[in-house]
Write a protein that holds these residues in place. Structure first.
Motif, short mmCIF file in Angstrom:
data_model
loop_
_atom_site.label_atom_id
_atom_site.label_comp_id
_atom_site.label_asym_id
_atom_site.label_seq_id
_atom_site.Cartn_x
_atom_site.Cartn_y
_atom_site.Cartn_z
N ASN A 2 21.65 35.10 63.00
CA ASN A 2 22.42 34.28 62.06
C ASN A 2 22.88 32.97 62.68
O ASN A 2 23.93 32.42 62.32
CB ASN A 2 23.65 35.07 61.55
CG ASN A 2 23.27 36.34 60.84
OD1 ASN A 2 22.29 36.40 60.11
ND2 ASN A 2 24.05 37.40 61.06
N ASN A 3 22.09 32.46 63.63
CA ASN A 3 22.44 31.20 64.30
C ASN A 3 21.17 30.37 64.50
O ASN A 3 20.69 30.20 65.62
CB ASN A 3 23.12 31.48 65.65
CG ASN A 3 23.57 30.20 66.35
OD1 ASN A 3 23.85 29.19 65.71
ND2 ASN A 3 23.62 30.25 67.67
N PRO A 4 20.60 29.84 63.44
CA PRO A 4 19.38 29.03 63.57
C PRO A 4 19.66 27.70 64.27
O PRO A 4 20.82 27.26 64.36
CB PRO A 4 18.95 28.81 62.11
CG PRO A 4 20.23 28.88 61.34
CD PRO A 4 21.08 29.91 62.04
N LYS A 5 18.60 27.07 64.75
CA LYS A 5 18.76 25.80 65.44
C LYS A 5 19.21 24.71 64.45
O LYS A 5 18.58 24.51 63.41
CB LYS A 5 17.44 25.39 66.09
CG LYS A 5 17.54 24.12 66.92
CD LYS A 5 16.23 23.82 67.63
CE LYS A 5 16.36 22.58 68.49
NZ LYS A 5 15.11 22.28 69.24
N PRO A 6 20.30 23.99 64.77
CA PRO A 6 20.78 22.92 63.87
C PRO A 6 19.76 21.80 63.74
O PRO A 6 19.01 21.51 64.66
CB PRO A 6 22.07 22.44 64.55
CG PRO A 6 22.45 23.53 65.49
CD PRO A 6 21.18 24.17 65.92
N VAL A 44 20.90 17.14 74.19
CA VAL A 44 22.08 17.86 74.65
C VAL A 44 22.67 18.60 73.47
O VAL A 44 23.29 17.99 72.59
CB VAL A 44 23.11 16.90 75.27
CG1 VAL A 44 24.32 17.68 75.78
CG2 VAL A 44 22.49 16.09 76.39
N CYS A 45 22.48 19.90 73.43
CA CYS A 45 22.90 20.69 72.27
C CYS A 45 23.26 22.09 72.74
O CYS A 45 22.57 22.67 73.60
CB CYS A 45 21.75 20.74 71.25
SG CYS A 45 22.04 21.80 69.82
N ALA A 46 24.34 22.64 72.19
CA ALA A 46 24.80 23.96 72.59
C ALA A 46 23.74 25.03 72.30
O ALA A 46 23.58 25.98 73.07
CB ALA A 46 26.11 24.30 71.87
N TRP A 47 23.00 24.87 71.21
CA TRP A 47 21.96 25.84 70.87
C TRP A 47 20.85 25.83 71.91
O TRP A 47 20.31 26.87 72.26
CB TRP A 47 21.39 25.52 69.49
CG TRP A 47 20.54 26.62 68.91
CD1 TRP A 47 20.94 27.62 68.08
CD2 TRP A 47 19.13 26.83 69.14
NE1 TRP A 47 19.88 28.44 67.76
CE2 TRP A 47 18.76 27.99 68.39
CE3 TRP A 47 18.16 26.18 69.88
CZ2 TRP A 47 17.47 28.48 68.38
CZ3 TRP A 47 16.86 26.66 69.88
CH2 TRP A 47 16.52 27.80 69.14
N ASN A 48 20.51 24.66 72.41
CA ASN A 48 19.50 24.55 73.46
C ASN A 48 19.93 25.29 74.73
O ASN A 48 19.11 25.91 75.42
CB ASN A 48 19.22 23.09 73.80
CG ASN A 48 18.39 22.40 72.72
OD1 ASN A 48 17.75 23.06 71.90
ND2 ASN A 48 18.43 21.09 72.70
N ASN A 49 21.23 25.23 75.03
CA ASN A 49 21.74 25.94 76.20
C ASN A 49 21.56 27.45 76.05
O ASN A 49 21.24 28.16 77.01
CB ASN A 49 23.22 25.62 76.42
CG ASN A 49 23.43 24.22 76.96
OD1 ASN A 49 22.50 23.61 77.49
ND2 ASN A 49 24.64 23.71 76.82
N LEU A 50 21.74 27.95 74.83
CA LEU A 50 21.52 29.38 74.58
C LEU A 50 20.06 29.74 74.82
O LEU A 50 19.75 30.80 75.39
CB LEU A 50 21.91 29.72 73.14
CG LEU A 50 23.37 29.53 72.75
CD1 LEU A 50 23.57 29.84 71.27
CD2 LEU A 50 24.28 30.40 73.60
N ALA A 51 19.15 28.85 74.41
CA ALA A 51 17.73 29.10 74.62
C ALA A 51 17.37 29.06 76.10
O ALA A 51 16.56 29.87 76.59
CB ALA A 51 16.90 28.08 73.84
N VAL A 52 17.99 28.13 76.83
CA VAL A 52 17.74 28.03 78.28
C VAL A 52 18.20 29.29 78.98
O VAL A 52 17.50 29.83 79.86
CB VAL A 52 18.45 26.79 78.86
CG1 VAL A 52 18.40 26.81 80.39
CG2 VAL A 52 17.81 25.51 78.35
N VAL A 53 19.38 29.80 78.61
CA VAL A 53 19.89 31.03 79.22
C VAL A 53 18.94 32.19 78.92
O VAL A 53 18.67 33.03 79.80
CB VAL A 53 21.32 31.34 78.72
CG1 VAL A 53 21.76 32.71 79.21
CG2 VAL A 53 22.29 30.28 79.20
#
Length: 283
Positions: free
Chosen positions: A236-240, A246-255
């Protein structure tokens, strides 16, 4: 008494280190002349090049004056671990810097990127030159499992920089994943420090058995993180649509990617810990 050992500069490893000093110096000089930035990635990249330059220069100086033999540490373990760390750091800087600051008409930035990649290749060559060969008596960090410990610790550090407390603190599952990263990092860091400082004799059990047991535990823990982190992060958190570089969602993908990467590293580490026989010097 200090004596000069010029042969350390003419040996293959010495020549490689001299070139590392030259290329890291050229890199941070070009970046500095291109202009200062308060962006965190710029600061981190500059720190990497300056740090690697200073430590490599210090290693050359200590070996030239033979003062390294008087230090109460395992010198081979220290230099091999640093070469591995520098390889990873310079590689990361070589990718991050041009991603955010380079362009087709930015000659200094492009030049810095090229010299940074050359420095990365040189540090990788140094790792190959200093790595323990099969059957060779050497310190732990000169072996494949030792180098993997440096890789695992560095990857965990990158994961930590991408974590957002306000996000993962909302979900117990993500808190568990952070605990996995932290516990495994602490053990890898302890192994590195204890090896360099020649303190492995303080382990309450045979070191190889402790290492194998902890590697198995790390594999099992990382398997849970590989499943749980993406599940909680992307459900329930698609990419904005406005997600830029620099995006918080990208950080989740990197992790998520680095979690899988570290799992593979721990699996390889576990396999090697079963197979490889190494000799650790004790004091």
């Amino acid at each position: 008494m200090v004596t000069l050992e010029v042969k350390t500069l003419t040996a293959p490893v010495g020549i490689v280190r001299l070139l590392e000093v030259v290329f890291t110096c050229i890199t941070f000089s070009l970046v500095a002349s291109a202009g200062h930035s308060t962006f965190s990635f710029w600061t981190w990249s500059m720190f990497v090049w300056c740090f690697c330059f200073c430590i490599t220069f210090l290693i050359l100086l200590l070996e030239l004056t033979t003062l390294n033999a008087k230090l109460p540490i395992s010198w081979n373990d220290f230099t091999t671990a640093f070469a591995m760390l520098a390889t990873l750091m310079v590689l990361a800087a070589s990718i991050i810097y041009p991603t955010f600051f380079s362009c087709s008409i930015c000659s200094k930035q492009v030049g810095a990127t090229v010299t940074s990649f050359l420095a990365f290749i040189l540090y990788a060559v140094e790792v190959g030159l200093t790595r323990a060969k099969p059957g060779e008596i050497s310190g732990f960090l000169s072996t494949i499992p030792g180098l993997l410990k440096v890789l695992e610790a560095f990857t965990a550090c990158i994961i930590f920089t991408c974590l957002d407390y306000d996000f993962y603190s909302k979900f117990p599952g993500l808190q568990w994943c952070v605990s996995v990263y932290s516990i495994c990092f602490i053990f890898a860091f302890i192994v590195i420090i204890f090896t360099i400082c020649r303190l492995l004799s303080l382990f309450p059990a045979p070191f190889d058995k402790v290492l194998t047991g902890c590697n198995i535990m790390a594999v099992l823990m990382y398997i849970t993180a590989v499943v749980i982190w993406p599940l909680y992060s992307f459900q329930n958190n698609p990419k904005p649509d406005n997600c830029g570089r620099v995006c918080a969602w990208n950080n989740l993908a990197v992790v998520s990617f680095l979690t899988c990467f570290n799992l593979v590293a721990y699996i390889v580490d576990t396999v090697y810990s079963f197979k490889l026989v190494f000799f650790v010097s004790r004091t």
